[in-house]
Design a protein around this motif. Structure first.
Motif, PDB file in Angstrom:
ATOM      1  N   PRO A   1      24.380  95.549  35.449  1.00 41.12           N
ATOM      2  CA  PRO A   1      25.079  95.735  36.731  1.00 41.12           C
ATOM      3  C   PRO A   1      26.315  94.854  36.926  1.00 41.12           C
ATOM      4  N   GLY A   2      26.728  94.112  35.904  1.00 45.22           N
ATOM      5  CA  GLY A   2      27.972  93.344  35.990  1.00 45.22           C
ATOM      6  C   GLY A   2      28.870  93.668  34.815  1.00 45.22           C
ATOM      7  N   MET A   3      30.194  93.472  34.986  1.00 45.27           N
ATOM      8  CA  MET A   3      31.149  93.765  33.916  1.00 45.27           C
ATOM      9  C   MET A   3      32.116  92.598  33.709  1.00 45.27           C
ATOM     10  N   ASN A   4      32.827  92.623  32.598  1.00 47.57           N
ATOM     11  CA  ASN A   4      33.824  91.618  32.244  1.00 47.57           C
ATOM     12  C   ASN A   4      34.919  91.575  33.322  1.00 47.57           C
ATOM     13  N   ARG A   5      35.155  90.398  33.886  1.00 48.89           N
ATOM     14  CA  ARG A   5      36.148  90.294  34.966  1.00 48.89           C
ATOM     15  C   ARG A   5      37.547  90.675  34.493  1.00 48.89           C
ATOM     16  N   ALA A   6      37.868  90.388  33.243  1.00 50.78           N
ATOM     17  CA  ALA A   6      39.200  90.740  32.727  1.00 50.78           C
ATOM     18  C   ALA A   6      39.407  92.261  32.770  1.00 50.78           C
ATOM     19  N   PHE A   7      38.376  93.029  32.393  1.00 53.09           N
ATOM     20  CA  PHE A   7      38.480  94.489  32.438  1.00 53.09           C
ATOM     21  C   PHE A   7      38.554  94.974  33.879  1.00 53.09           C
TER      22      PHE A   7
ATOM     23  N   CYS B   1      25.138  69.265  51.695  1.00 49.57           N
ATOM     24  CA  CYS B   1      25.806  70.305  52.483  1.00 49.57           C
ATOM     25  C   CYS B   1      24.802  71.375  52.922  1.00 49.57           C
ATOM     26  N   MET B   2      23.917  71.795  51.997  1.00 42.05           N
ATOM     27  CA  MET B   2      22.906  72.811  52.323  1.00 42.05           C
ATOM     28  C   MET B   2      21.946  72.291  53.394  1.00 42.05           C
ATOM     29  N   GLU B   3      21.521  71.018  53.222  1.00 40.89           N
ATOM     30  CA  GLU B   3      20.576  70.426  54.191  1.00 40.89           C
ATOM     31  C   GLU B   3      21.148  70.394  55.590  1.00 40.89           C
ATOM     32  N   GLU B   4      22.458  70.111  55.663  1.00 41.27           N
ATOM     33  CA  GLU B   4      23.124  70.013  56.959  1.00 41.27           C
ATOM     34  C   GLU B   4      23.527  71.380  57.493  1.00 41.27           C
ATOM     35  N   GLY B   5      23.174  72.420  56.768  1.00 40.13           N
ATOM     36  CA  GLY B   5      23.491  73.772  57.219  1.00 40.13           C
ATOM     37  C   GLY B   5      24.961  74.116  57.089  1.00 40.13           C
ATOM     38  N   GLY B   6      25.667  73.395  56.211  1.00 36.91           N
ATOM     39  CA  GLY B   6      27.095  73.670  56.010  1.00 36.91           C
ATOM     40  C   GLY B   6      27.311  74.851  55.078  1.00 36.91           C
ATOM     41  N   ASP B   7      28.582  75.230  54.864  1.00 37.71           N
ATOM     42  CA  ASP B   7      28.883  76.315  53.938  1.00 37.71           C
ATOM     43  C   ASP B   7      29.078  75.733  52.544  1.00 37.71           C
ATOM     44  N   TRP B   8      28.044  75.838  51.750  1.00 38.19           N
ATOM     45  CA  TRP B   8      28.052  75.273  50.395  1.00 38.19           C
ATOM     46  C   TRP B   8      28.703  76.208  49.392  1.00 38.19           C
ATOM     47  N   THR B   9      28.995  77.437  49.797  1.00 39.03           N
ATOM     48  CA  THR B   9      29.431  78.455  48.826  1.00 39.03           C
ATOM     49  C   THR B   9      30.900  78.299  48.440  1.00 39.03           C
ATOM     50  N   GLY B  10      31.670  77.536  49.253  1.00 36.84           N
ATOM     51  CA  GLY B  10      33.097  77.373  48.965  1.00 36.84           C
ATOM     52  C   GLY B  10      33.353  76.666  47.650  1.00 36.84           C
ATOM     53  N   GLU B  11      32.375  75.896  47.184  1.00 34.38           N
ATOM     54  CA  GLU B  11      32.546  75.159  45.928  1.00 34.38           C
ATOM     55  C   GLU B  11      32.147  75.961  44.691  1.00 34.38           C
ATOM     56  N   GLN B  12      31.570  77.129  44.915  1.00 39.36           N
ATOM     57  CA  GLN B  12      31.178  77.960  43.777  1.00 39.36           C
ATOM     58  C   GLN B  12      32.440  78.463  43.060  1.00 39.36           C
ATOM     59  N   LYS B  13      32.413  78.502  41.747  1.00 38.11           N
ATOM     60  CA  LYS B  13      33.571  78.948  40.956  1.00 38.11           C
ATOM     61  C   LYS B  13      33.314  80.328  40.357  1.00 38.11           C
ATOM     62  N   ALA B  14      34.360  81.147  40.320  1.00 33.95           N
ATOM     63  CA  ALA B  14      34.216  82.497  39.771  1.00 33.95           C
ATOM     64  C   ALA B  14      33.814  82.435  38.298  1.00 33.95           C
ATOM     65  N   THR B  15      32.809  83.221  37.929  1.00 36.67           N
ATOM     66  CA  THR B  15      32.438  83.382  36.521  1.00 36.67           C
ATOM     67  C   THR B  15      33.303  84.502  35.928  1.00 36.67           C
ATOM     68  N   ASN B  16      33.050  84.850  34.674  1.00 39.16           N
ATOM     69  CA  ASN B  16      33.776  85.956  34.031  1.00 39.16           C
ATOM     70  C   ASN B  16      33.161  87.313  34.339  1.00 39.16           C
ATOM     71  N   ILE B  17      32.260  87.343  35.337  1.00 37.29           N
ATOM     72  CA  ILE B  17      31.531  88.587  35.611  1.00 37.29           C
ATOM     73  C   ILE B  17      31.794  89.075  37.036  1.00 37.29           C
ATOM     74  N   VAL B  18      32.023  90.370  37.171  1.00 34.93           N
ATOM     75  CA  VAL B  18      32.186  91.042  38.464  1.00 34.93           C
ATOM     76  C   VAL B  18      31.133  92.134  38.534  1.00 34.93           C
ATOM     77  N   LEU B  19      30.549  92.349  39.707  1.00 31.99           N
ATOM     78  CA  LEU B  19      29.555  93.423  39.810  1.00 31.99           C
ATOM     79  C   LEU B  19      30.235  94.764  39.552  1.00 31.99           C
ATOM     80  N   THR B  20      29.517  95.627  38.845  1.00 30.76           N
ATOM     81  CA  THR B  20      30.062  96.926  38.467  1.00 30.76           C
ATOM     82  C   THR B  20      30.271  97.793  39.704  1.00 30.76           C
ATOM     83  N   PRO B  21      31.491  98.278  39.940  1.00 26.53           N
ATOM     84  CA  PRO B  21      31.733  99.072  41.151  1.00 26.53           C
ATOM     85  C   PRO B  21      31.347 100.545  40.979  1.00 26.53           C
TER      86      PRO B  21
END
Lengths: 302, 302
Positions: B59-65, B98-118
């Motif tokens: 269900p995921g594909m190469n981000r470059a493609f 950040c998670m414990e304090e209920g903050g938005d922890w997702t901003g630090e996540q970095k894009a992998t080489n995978i995108v969900l297949t559309p």
């Protein structure tokens, strides 16, 4: 590593796996899928009489449940959050400009409410907790889904997107440890049917960081996790193709899973790494299923 | 909207779909999955003689493609990029705080080489291009995967993670338009076999923004997209359960797909929205498959 790379190359050449340009992300041929389907039927055959409730979750789960699960404490490096573009037309123009210039456009993506499923059973616990107390017999569930783990590798047995089939048992400590033992015995029998030599050993999860070492030691010392190991590209480091996990009352407490009498449920799960099992079969019996031993073909295709 | 919500509630009550707390993200019961599997066998029956090459991408594909595909130009709002934690132990401690304090922890996540297949066919074009020129008969491929579209909704027929079965034809303009017409005819016949009334109509994709309106009009004017529509929660707005798309030489040019004589390949794809078809069946024949008309059960389970 050379053995892994060379097995991967042979899988690409035979067409069983298809290179996508990303390590650990592969297409599968029809022949590869036939082996997965056949092995799942074998699992069905062993598990059928138990009367598990079949549930199929998609490959993503509710981020709130994922956060509550504690996965980011133990395996932050493996998780995959799903992010989307949430801007207006002007933002869209900036994004396209950034892409054209070869910049990093992904920083503007915002997290959605969905996280890729890290193991097939993660969405199950909150789902069952919502139903209220379990029945007199506890609960037994049959799951399968694509799972994601961010661990790029040229070992074909370590994929970023792979399928996990699972049975999960909820009940008393005795119920769930009996269940786990039953599937350890069945696992050995099933693999013998398809001509694979296995060993079962105590194991631990790949907890993150130095603090994780303690969690891992603890898990080992208490015999909470066993793995069924099959040599694929290395006999010194055989690959875990099944795992057998006793969670004690950790998930019962976390999610509020209660037995009929109100006591906290114990849980255990048994997982099959379907791609790993297929790869073990191809490695051991050859890349052409028509040349597999008659006994193995009989077990898989009847 | 009320009809959608009330159908969704009935699906939850019957257990066919399972609420996960996120709109458009549902678990499926064994009974639901049996209908999907049965309908896929019906598709196999219609398509078998054509000898398509089966390929299953995860269900995921190469981000470059994905980036090269132009999807972010047309449907930026629907895409899902996969992001991971890539920090050290110190970063991990900040994240947990950040998670414990209920903050938005997702901003630090970095894009992998995978995108969900559309859409199931997106990973196919670069894969086939890499093989070199097509054979004398062009190419025909059979695909299925979970696909992601970020469009939360309480319409059970609009899910964020759903399965798409596809056939893709590559060849001359005549080859691929013939293929598309064949499947329009087959689609109508198949749906009649399972007791569903359908209509086929010209359609357009939901291109983003004001500029997208022009693309949509252009697609309509050239009859590039048709849909097979079945009323589910609305007769005024029936749901697209199949689509029939002629890409002219757009993908052939983009990916460098060449016919045996070196000419640019034309392509077309035919997609089945498997969840939508299952939902149409449940809506039309009732939530208990045992009470479906004998003729329909015969077509699905033989």
């Amino acid at each position: 590593m050379d053995m892994q790379r060379s097995f991967l190359d042979r899988l690409f050449e035979s067409g069983l796996l298809i290179d996508t340009g990303v390590e650990g992300l592969y297409g599968r041929s029809g022949a590869f899928e036939d082996v997965i389907a056949a092995f799942e039927r074998l699992i069905d055959r062993y598990g059928k009489a138990d009367g598990a409730e079949a549930i199929r979750f998609p490959p993503g789960m509710n981020r709130a449940f994922f956060e509550a699960s504690g996965y980011m404490k133990s395996f932050p490096q493996l998780a995959g959050t799903v992010h989307s573009f949430c801007g207006c037309e002007l933002d869209h123009m900036s994004l396209l400009k950034c892409m054209e210039e070869g910049g990093d456009w992904t920083g503007e993506q915002k997290a959605t409410n969905i996280v890729l499923t890290p193991a097939a059973c993660y969405p199950l616990y909150p789902t069952i907790a919502k139903r209220g107390r379990l029945g007199d017999q506890g609960g037994l569930y049959d799951l399968q889904s694509y799972c994601f783990r961010h661990e790029p590798s040229n070992d074909p047995a370590r994929q970023q997107l792979f399928r996990m089939r699972e049975y999960v048992r909820m009940g008393t400590a005795a119920d769930v440890t009996d269940f786990r033992q039953t599937w350890m015995d069945r696992g050995v029998k099933m693999m013998a049917e398809v001509g694979l030599d296995v060993e079962i050993d105590v194991a631990n999860d790949p907890f993150f960081g130095r603090a994780g070492k303690m969690l891992a030691n603890n898990q080992r010392d208490q015999n909470l996790k066993f793995e069924l190991l099959i040599p694929i590209t290395s006999t010194a480091n055989p690959t875990a193709c099944m795992s057998f996990n006793y969670h004690q009352d950790a998930f019962g407490t976390k999610w509020g899973l209660a037995l009929a009498d109100g006591a906290v449920a114990h849980t255990a799960c048994v997982g099959f790494g379907l791609e790993r099992i297929a790869l073990a079969l191809f490695h051991h019996h050859g890349l052409d299923v028509n040349e597999w031993p008659a006994k193995v073909r009989e077990a898989l295709w009847g």
